[in-house]
Design a protein around this motif. Structure first.
Motif: not given
Length: 221
Positions: A157-185
């Motif tokens: 991120x530190x190498x991106x401009x503000x515009x580039x940051x806003x247009x960034x593609x989804x950088x994340x994947x889940x590291x756990x199963x969805x059951x671990x976060x379902x209905x969680x805060x």
């Protein structure tokens, strides 16, 4: 006793309050380095200081995604904070991770019922730096946290401009199963809130996989 930021010996006398109710003890120079954000007058969406109503940026996020992050930040991202983050994050002075551990711990008490998730680094960035700057600070608190997300190998991120940051593609994947976060805060924690794009990406993925609520906390805004 040493300054929790620069690690130099404190030469002043401690007050009774500091002895029995300790905070992150910083020397005079380091104390002046950080500018606290008053939570009472901060934007309720992104935590921007001296903006008691939802700011224009947050209105845009609200319209675009249907939610804001209710972000809270400890400090203003000013020259003093930039000096700290440069020495800690980019130069790699790991001793500086304790600069505001007590203030961080106090703010985290609001989120006792939340899963705490530091934003992850890519494998390449972690190998270059040797540590996750957010996890390093969290480790000194008494709060448990978990890596719910993992990062794709994209440019920093530190190498991106503000515009580039806003247009960034989804950088994340889940590291756990969805059951671990379902209905969680979930509380996402990062070092700096700039455009909010990275945090919103994390929140979008968590909501998509069943999280009840996602909020964020950053060290600076």
């Amino acid at each position: 006793m040493k300054c929790s930021c620069c690690q130099k010996e404190l030469i002043r006398n401690l007050t009774l309050r500091e002895l029995f109710f300790p905070t992150s003890l910083r020397c005079y120079h380091c104390e002046k380095q950080f500018t606290k954000i008053d939570q009472k007058t901060a934007c309720p969406g992104c935590g921007r200081g001296s903006t008691p109503k939802l700011c224009q940026d947050c209105h845009i996020w609200q319209q675009k995604l249907g939610f804001v992050l209710n972000n809270k930040s400890l400090y203003q991202y000013d020259e003093g904070f930039r000096q700290w983050i440069k020495a800690y994050k980019f130069t790699g002075d790991y001793r500086l991770r304790g600069a505001f551990v007590t203030e961080l711990e106090q703010l985290l008490k609001i989120y006792r019922t939340y899963l705490i998730c530091p934003l992850p680094l890519s494998k390449e960035r972690f190998e270059q730096r040797g540590f996750n700057q957010v996890s390093g600070c969290l480790e000194l608190t008494k709060v448990s946290f978990a890596p719910l997300l993992k990062r794709k190998e994209l440019s920093p991120q530190s190498e991106k401009t503000r515009t580039e940051r806003l247009l960034m593609e989804q950088p994340f994947l889940l590291a756990v199963t969805s059951e671990k976060i379902r209905n969680q805060k979930v509380l996402l924690v990062d070092d700096v809130y700039t455009t909010g794009r990275t945090l919103f990406h994390g929140a979008e993925l968590l909501y998509k996989n069943g999280a009840e609520t996602v909020k964020s906390l950053t060290f600076a805004r």
